[in-house]
Enzyme design. Structure first.
Site, mmCIF file in Angstrom:
data_model
loop_
_atom_site.group_PDB
_atom_site.id
_atom_site.type_symbol
_atom_site.label_atom_id
_atom_site.label_comp_id
_atom_site.label_asym_id
_atom_site.label_seq_id
_atom_site.Cartn_x
_atom_site.Cartn_y
_atom_site.Cartn_z
ATOM 1 N N ASN A 43 -1.319 -0.774 7.424
ATOM 2 C CA ASN A 43 -0.671 -2.066 7.676
ATOM 3 C C ASN A 43 0.183 -2.518 6.501
ATOM 4 O O ASN A 43 0.415 -3.703 6.316
ATOM 5 C CB ASN A 43 -1.707 -3.113 8.093
ATOM 6 C CG ASN A 43 -2.835 -3.230 7.090
ATOM 7 O OD1 ASN A 43 -2.759 -2.692 5.987
ATOM 8 N ND2 ASN A 43 -3.886 -3.935 7.455
ATOM 9 N N HIS A 49 -1.266 -5.544 1.295
ATOM 10 C CA HIS A 49 -2.486 -6.333 1.117
ATOM 11 C C HIS A 49 -2.103 -7.718 0.639
ATOM 12 O O HIS A 49 -1.174 -7.850 -0.157
ATOM 13 C CB HIS A 49 -3.413 -5.708 0.069
ATOM 14 C CG HIS A 49 -4.441 -6.679 -0.433
ATOM 15 N ND1 HIS A 49 -5.601 -6.946 0.255
ATOM 16 C CD2 HIS A 49 -4.456 -7.505 -1.498
ATOM 17 C CE1 HIS A 49 -6.283 -7.885 -0.382
ATOM 18 N NE2 HIS A 49 -5.608 -8.243 -1.465
ATOM 19 N N ARG A 108 3.881 -7.108 9.004
ATOM 20 C CA ARG A 108 3.153 -6.067 9.739
ATOM 21 C C ARG A 108 3.682 -5.904 11.159
ATOM 22 O O ARG A 108 3.779 -4.785 11.662
ATOM 23 C CB ARG A 108 1.652 -6.395 9.739
ATOM 24 C CG ARG A 108 0.988 -6.174 8.377
ATOM 25 C CD ARG A 108 -0.411 -6.762 8.332
ATOM 26 N NE ARG A 108 -1.127 -6.400 7.111
ATOM 27 C CZ ARG A 108 -2.263 -6.973 6.716
ATOM 28 N NH1 ARG A 108 -2.799 -7.935 7.457
ATOM 29 N NH2 ARG A 108 -2.861 -6.590 5.604
ATOM 30 N N ARG A 142 -0.204 -15.028 3.900
ATOM 31 C CA ARG A 142 -0.893 -14.399 5.033
ATOM 32 C C ARG A 142 -0.106 -14.621 6.334
ATOM 33 O O ARG A 142 -0.052 -13.748 7.193
ATOM 34 C CB ARG A 142 -2.316 -14.968 5.198
ATOM 35 C CG ARG A 142 -3.239 -14.635 4.044
ATOM 36 C CD ARG A 142 -3.734 -13.214 4.059
ATOM 37 N NE ARG A 142 -4.692 -12.967 5.105
ATOM 38 C CZ ARG A 142 -5.526 -11.920 5.122
ATOM 39 N NH1 ARG A 142 -5.492 -11.018 4.152
ATOM 40 N NH2 ARG A 142 -6.358 -11.750 6.104
ATOM 41 N N THR A 174 -4.040 -8.382 10.722
ATOM 42 C CA THR A 174 -4.500 -7.124 10.115
ATOM 43 C C THR A 174 -4.062 -5.903 10.926
ATOM 44 O O THR A 174 -3.718 -4.868 10.365
ATOM 45 C CB THR A 174 -6.050 -7.129 10.054
ATOM 46 O OG1 THR A 174 -6.473 -8.301 9.361
ATOM 47 C CG2 THR A 174 -6.590 -5.896 9.368
ATOM 48 N N LYS A 218 0.851 -1.184 0.000
ATOM 49 C CA LYS A 218 0.000 0.000 0.000
ATOM 50 C C LYS A 218 0.892 1.240 0.000
ATOM 51 O O LYS A 218 2.117 1.130 0.163
ATOM 52 C CB LYS A 218 -0.908 -0.043 1.238
ATOM 53 C CG LYS A 218 -1.851 -1.252 1.246
ATOM 54 C CD LYS A 218 -2.722 -1.285 2.497
ATOM 55 C CE LYS A 218 -3.573 -2.533 2.532
ATOM 56 N NZ LYS A 218 -4.414 -2.620 3.743
HETATM 57 P P1 ATP Z 1 -6.038 -6.740 3.464
HETATM 58 O O1 ATP Z 1 -7.366 -7.137 2.842
HETATM 59 O O2 ATP Z 1 -5.689 -5.288 3.244
HETATM 60 O O3 ATP Z 1 -4.918 -7.684 3.139
HETATM 61 P P2 ATP Z 1 -6.889 -7.933 5.891
HETATM 62 O O4 ATP Z 1 -7.476 -9.005 5.013
HETATM 63 O O5 ATP Z 1 -5.898 -8.347 6.911
HETATM 64 O O6 ATP Z 1 -6.191 -6.824 5.032
HETATM 65 P P3 ATP Z 1 -9.541 -6.808 6.047
HETATM 66 O O7 ATP Z 1 -10.488 -7.219 7.102
HETATM 67 O O8 ATP Z 1 -9.735 -7.352 4.648
HETATM 68 O O9 ATP Z 1 -8.051 -7.118 6.572
HETATM 69 O O10 ATP Z 1 -9.535 -5.226 6.015
HETATM 70 C C1 ATP Z 1 -9.100 -4.532 4.875
HETATM 71 C C2 ATP Z 1 -8.301 -3.328 5.342
HETATM 72 O O11 ATP Z 1 -9.154 -2.430 6.060
HETATM 73 C C3 ATP Z 1 -7.177 -3.620 6.322
HETATM 74 O O12 ATP Z 1 -5.995 -4.044 5.680
HETATM 75 C C4 ATP Z 1 -7.003 -2.293 7.010
HETATM 76 O O13 ATP Z 1 -6.196 -1.413 6.237
HETATM 77 C C5 ATP Z 1 -8.425 -1.743 7.042
HETATM 78 N N1 ATP Z 1 -9.052 -2.007 8.339
HETATM 79 C C6 ATP Z 1 -9.448 -3.209 8.827
HETATM 80 N N2 ATP Z 1 -9.978 -3.090 10.044
HETATM 81 C C7 ATP Z 1 -9.921 -1.766 10.349
HETATM 82 C C8 ATP Z 1 -10.311 -0.976 11.476
HETATM 83 N N3 ATP Z 1 -10.860 -1.528 12.561
HETATM 84 N N4 ATP Z 1 -10.106 0.360 11.417
HETATM 85 C C9 ATP Z 1 -9.540 0.933 10.345
HETATM 86 N N5 ATP Z 1 -9.139 0.242 9.252
HETATM 87 C C10 ATP Z 1 -9.328 -1.082 9.249
HETATM 88 MG MG MG Z 2 -8.766 -8.653 3.348
#
Ligand code: ATP
Ligand code: MG
Length: 197
Positions: free
Chosen positions: A160, A163, A140, A123, A129, A14
């Site tokens: 974080n 992705h 991360r 992952r 996350t 990102k």
């Molecule tokens: P990604 O899809 O980015 O690899 P992830 O699968 O670990 O991350 P998701 O649940 O898909 O997490 O969330 C997508 C993105 O939304 C996260 O990577 C983060 O940047 C953002 N995000 C998730 N939870 C929160 C939160 N509680 N507050 C703010 N941003 C969040």
């Molecule tokens: Mg995700």
């Protein structure tokens, strides 16, 4: 012998990952674990691409909103005061909006990686996350301590760095959004035999 299926997964650094000059570091970690880079590019993603990457379907939004709501509750913050609602779907919509704004704000470095169990393996190397609780040794966990406590108050997504596709279904949806078939290459890693026989 049963055929062993290789998986493909989409990864991108990102804007925070690119701006912190972590492209090489991240790629080094993924490559040395045995994952094969079969596509790579730097791109400033448009909103149209990101609208499809972060789908507006209820399932995705509810999960995202639910996690954010839990994060507020954990730190004794009033979710309704901060976001104007306590409905997970509505909160999910807000977080998705922050995400699309953020990820479209600068160049990202995108990769398709291939390998056995590539999705799970990546992952694992990427980590939780929420960076403040991501295990040491993960991308991360090693390079960030960001948390929703700060992020949600600032109305921004958790930074974080990276992705990575979360499931076979996500990978199948995401890869064609970012890469066309001609941008993906087949070749053999020279160390393939030493690693897998
Ligand atoms: P990604 O899809 O980015 O690899 P992830 O699968 O670990 O991350 P998701 O649940 O898909 O997490 O969330 C997508 C993105 O939304 C996260 O990577 C983060 O940047 C953002 N995000 C998730 N939870 C929160 C939160 N509680 N507050 C703010 N941003 C969040
Ligand atoms: Mg995700």
């Amino acid at each position: 012998m049963k055929e062993i299926r290789e998986e493909r997964t989409l990864v991108f650094l990102k804007p925070d990952g690119v701006q912190r000059a972590l492209i090489g570091e991240v790629l080094r970690r993924l490559e040395r674990a045995g994952l094969k880079v079969i596509g790579m590019k730097m791109v400033r993603p448009g909103r149209q691409l990101l609208e499809r990457h972060y789908p507006s379907d209820e399932g995705f939004l509810r999960t995202l909103g639910g996690k954010t709501k839990d994060a507020f509750a954990t730190y004794g913050m009033d979710v309704k005061r901060e976001t104007g609602t306590d409905d997970p779907l509505e909160i999910g919509r807000q977080v998705r909006g922050w995400l699309i704004d953020y990820v479209s704000s600068g160049p990202v470095a995108a990769f398709v990686l291939e390998g056995i169990h590539a999705i799970t393996a990546v992952r694992k190397l990427v980590g939780d996350t929420l960076p403040y609780r991501a295990a040491p040794g993960t991308i991360r966990g090693d390079f960030s301590i960001d948390s929703p406590t700060v992020a949600n108050l600032m109305k921004r997504p958790v930074r974080n760095l990276i992705h990575a596709s979360g499931s076979v279904e996500e990978a199948a949806l995401e890869i064609p959004l970012w890469f066309n078939e001609r941008e993906l290459y087949e070749y053999e890693r020279a160390d393939q035999r030493a690693m897998f026989g």
